[in-house]
Design a protein around this motif. Structure first.
Motif, PDB file in Angstrom:
ATOM      1  N   LYS A  75       0.847  -1.197   0.000  1.00 36.50           N
ATOM      2  CA  LYS A  75       0.000   0.000   0.000  1.00 36.50           C
ATOM      3  C   LYS A  75       0.881   1.244   0.000  1.00 36.50           C
ATOM      4  O   LYS A  75       1.937   1.253   0.620  1.00 36.50           O
ATOM      5  CB  LYS A  75      -0.897   0.021   1.237  1.00 36.50           C
ATOM      6  CG  LYS A  75      -1.954  -1.071   1.276  1.00 36.50           C
ATOM      7  CD  LYS A  75      -2.828  -0.908   2.500  1.00 36.50           C
ATOM      8  CE  LYS A  75      -3.840  -2.029   2.617  1.00 36.50           C
ATOM      9  NZ  LYS A  75      -4.692  -1.877   3.823  1.00 36.50           N
ATOM     10  N   SER A  93      -5.672  -5.168  -1.929  1.00 40.82           N
ATOM     11  CA  SER A  93      -5.636  -4.089  -0.944  1.00 40.82           C
ATOM     12  C   SER A  93      -6.927  -4.111  -0.130  1.00 40.82           C
ATOM     13  O   SER A  93      -7.860  -4.858  -0.437  1.00 40.82           O
ATOM     14  CB  SER A  93      -5.480  -2.731  -1.659  1.00 40.82           C
ATOM     15  OG  SER A  93      -5.272  -1.692  -0.727  1.00 40.82           O
ATOM     16  N   GLY A  94      -6.965  -3.269   0.894  1.00 40.24           N
ATOM     17  CA  GLY A  94      -8.189  -3.166   1.682  1.00 40.24           C
ATOM     18  C   GLY A  94      -7.944  -3.076   3.171  1.00 40.24           C
ATOM     19  O   GLY A  94      -6.798  -3.085   3.633  1.00 40.24           O
ATOM     20  N   LYS A 108     -12.438  -8.496   4.879  1.00 40.46           N
ATOM     21  CA  LYS A 108     -12.773  -8.379   3.459  1.00 40.46           C
ATOM     22  C   LYS A 108     -11.793  -7.430   2.798  1.00 40.46           C
ATOM     23  O   LYS A 108     -11.565  -6.322   3.288  1.00 40.46           O
ATOM     24  CB  LYS A 108     -14.204  -7.869   3.267  1.00 40.46           C
ATOM     25  CG  LYS A 108     -14.702  -7.938   1.821  1.00 40.46           C
ATOM     26  CD  LYS A 108     -16.178  -7.575   1.738  1.00 40.46           C
ATOM     27  CE  LYS A 108     -16.722  -7.793   0.348  1.00 40.46           C
ATOM     28  NZ  LYS A 108     -18.171  -7.471   0.267  1.00 40.46           N
ATOM     29  N   LEU A 109     -11.196  -7.857   1.681  1.00 42.04           N
ATOM     30  CA  LEU A 109     -10.243  -7.060   0.928  1.00 42.04           C
ATOM     31  C   LEU A 109     -10.741  -6.888  -0.508  1.00 42.04           C
ATOM     32  O   LEU A 109     -11.744  -7.489  -0.901  1.00 42.04           O
ATOM     33  CB  LEU A 109      -8.864  -7.727   0.928  1.00 42.04           C
ATOM     34  CG  LEU A 109      -8.232  -8.013   2.292  1.00 42.04           C
ATOM     35  CD1 LEU A 109      -6.911  -8.743   2.115  1.00 42.04           C
ATOM     36  CD2 LEU A 109      -8.029  -6.728   3.077  1.00 42.04           C
ATOM     37  N   THR A 110     -10.046  -6.076  -1.272  1.00 40.28           N
ATOM     38  CA  THR A 110     -10.370  -5.873  -2.679  1.00 40.28           C
ATOM     39  C   THR A 110      -9.315  -6.553  -3.540  1.00 40.28           C
ATOM     40  O   THR A 110      -8.116  -6.387  -3.312  1.00 40.28           O
ATOM     41  CB  THR A 110     -10.430  -4.369  -3.025  1.00 40.28           C
ATOM     42  OG1 THR A 110     -11.484  -3.758  -2.278  1.00 40.28           O
ATOM     43  CG2 THR A 110     -10.687  -4.164  -4.510  1.00 40.28           C
ATOM     44  N   VAL A 136      -7.386   1.052  -7.220  1.00 38.92           N
ATOM     45  CA  VAL A 136      -7.087   0.337  -5.970  1.00 38.92           C
ATOM     46  C   VAL A 136      -5.744   0.799  -5.413  1.00 38.92           C
ATOM     47  O   VAL A 136      -5.600   1.011  -4.206  1.00 38.92           O
ATOM     48  CB  VAL A 136      -7.100  -1.183  -6.197  1.00 38.92           C
ATOM     49  CG1 VAL A 136      -6.720  -1.915  -4.909  1.00 38.92           C
ATOM     50  CG2 VAL A 136      -8.477  -1.647  -6.663  1.00 38.92           C
ATOM     51  N   VAL A 190     -14.183  -1.820  -0.490  1.00 37.57           N
ATOM     52  CA  VAL A 190     -13.535  -1.813   0.826  1.00 37.57           C
ATOM     53  C   VAL A 190     -12.129  -1.222   0.768  1.00 37.57           C
ATOM     54  O   VAL A 190     -11.636  -0.704   1.765  1.00 37.57           O
ATOM     55  CB  VAL A 190     -13.482  -3.228   1.450  1.00 37.57           C
ATOM     56  CG1 VAL A 190     -14.880  -3.716   1.793  1.00 37.57           C
ATOM     57  CG2 VAL A 190     -12.761  -4.208   0.547  1.00 37.57           C
ATOM     58  N   CYS A 191     -11.483  -1.265  -0.400  1.00 39.97           N
ATOM     59  CA  CYS A 191     -10.163  -0.639  -0.527  1.00 39.97           C
ATOM     60  C   CYS A 191     -10.252   0.870  -0.439  1.00 39.97           C
ATOM     61  O   CYS A 191      -9.242   1.547  -0.218  1.00 39.97           O
ATOM     62  CB  CYS A 191      -9.506  -1.035  -1.850  1.00 39.97           C
ATOM     63  SG  CYS A 191     -10.339  -0.386  -3.321  1.00 39.97           S
ATOM     64  N   ASP A 195     -11.241   1.000   3.937  1.00 39.75           N
ATOM     65  CA  ASP A 195      -9.879   1.198   4.430  1.00 39.75           C
ATOM     66  C   ASP A 195      -9.679   2.602   4.970  1.00 39.75           C
ATOM     67  O   ASP A 195      -8.919   2.821   5.921  1.00 39.75           O
ATOM     68  CB  ASP A 195      -8.874   0.917   3.308  1.00 39.75           C
ATOM     69  CG  ASP A 195      -7.571   0.321   3.828  1.00 39.75           C
ATOM     70  OD1 ASP A 195      -7.440   0.166   5.048  1.00 39.75           O
ATOM     71  OD2 ASP A 195      -6.691   0.012   3.002  1.00 39.75           O
TER      72      ASP A 195
END
Length: 259
Positions: A75, A93-94, A108-110, A136, A190-191, A195
């Motif tokens: 990130k 990411s997320g 939960k991530l992207t 993202v 969610v990213c 986040d």
């Protein structure tokens, strides 16, 4: 199947733990340790996962094979220009803290590719999807920058001021993604929103550093604060910043001593 994970920090080892539990052969690369060379680690890997700090990524990427699938889990990278030469790259990411993933807490991530879901998907780790790799990447960097500002303004999570700040920042992030050729709707994943909310509160290092700055303008971080590196790149002109991004421009003006 062998998978090389570049970066043996908290997040890299959290992802590696998932893969090891699923039976994959994992090899880590950590430049701080005198072990195998980077070329040795990636030579026989079928996938390469990038988890190094964002400031280290430019030093690592030139040595990676361009023909192997690359999963970018670092990130703080604002632009996709560094990945143009790769035949096949995807982004993960997320809002996931490494300790939560290691503890098998629901997260939960992207993901920008279904192969990520196949590799990392578990009963507790799920994904939303987009093809917008640039968006993202940008969300993963910008949320750290805005988290510093949230701390600097002493915004308390759960208060109306904090909620209004988040809504304004989400709108700015949409404008920033649009201005740079990404999809504004990626902020809804969610990213983006997820986040951002997680990072604009403790125990986020970026938010914590902002709180520290609110008490001491000359403060310097003791640990890596990704938002500082990202803001420096924004100030160098790595992305276009529209006039409507008022909060980001405000932070750019306030950050002369530390970014």
């Amino acid at each position: 199947m062998k998978i090389a994970i570049l970066g043996a920090g908290a997040f890299g080892t959290a992802l590696g733990g998932i893969l090891a539990d699923k039976g994959y052969d994992i090899d880590y690369y950590d430049s701080r340790l005198e072990r195998e060379s980077l070329s040795d680690v990636v030579a026989s890997a079928e996938y390469v996962v990038l988890c190094v700090p964002s400031k280290a990524a430019p030093h690592v990427l030139p040595y990676l094979p361009k023909d192997k699938p690359l999963i970018v889990a670092t990130k703080g990278i604002l632009s996709d220009k560094a990945f143009i030469s790769f035949d096949d790259y995807m982004v993960l990411s997320g809002p996931g803290f490494a300790d939560d993933i290691k503890a098998a807490k629901k997260t939960k991530l992207t993901a920008t590719d279904e192969r990520i879901e196949g590799l990392f998907g578990t009963g507790y780790l799920t994904f939303d999807r987009t093809d917008d790799r640039l968006g993202v990447l940008m969300c993963g960097a910008l949320k750290n920058v805005y988290a510093i500002l949230a701390g600097l303004l002493n915004l308390v999570p759960g208060t109306k001021k904090h909620e209004n700040f988040l809504k304004a920042v989400e709108e700015e992030m949409r404008a920033l993604l649009l201005a740079n050729g990404a999809e504004p709707k990626t902020v809804e994943l969610v990213c983006g929103k997820g986040d951002l909310r997680l990072t604009c509160a403790l125990p986020s290092r970026n938010y914590e550093f902002g709180l520290l700055l609110s008490r001491d303008p000359d403060a310097r971080p003791e640990k890596t604060v990704e938002g500082i590196s990202a803001l420096k790149r924004v100030k160098r002109g790595e992305i276009k910043v529209p006039q409507t991004a008022k909060k980001l421009r405000e932070l750019m003006e306030m950050s002369g001593r530390w970014a």
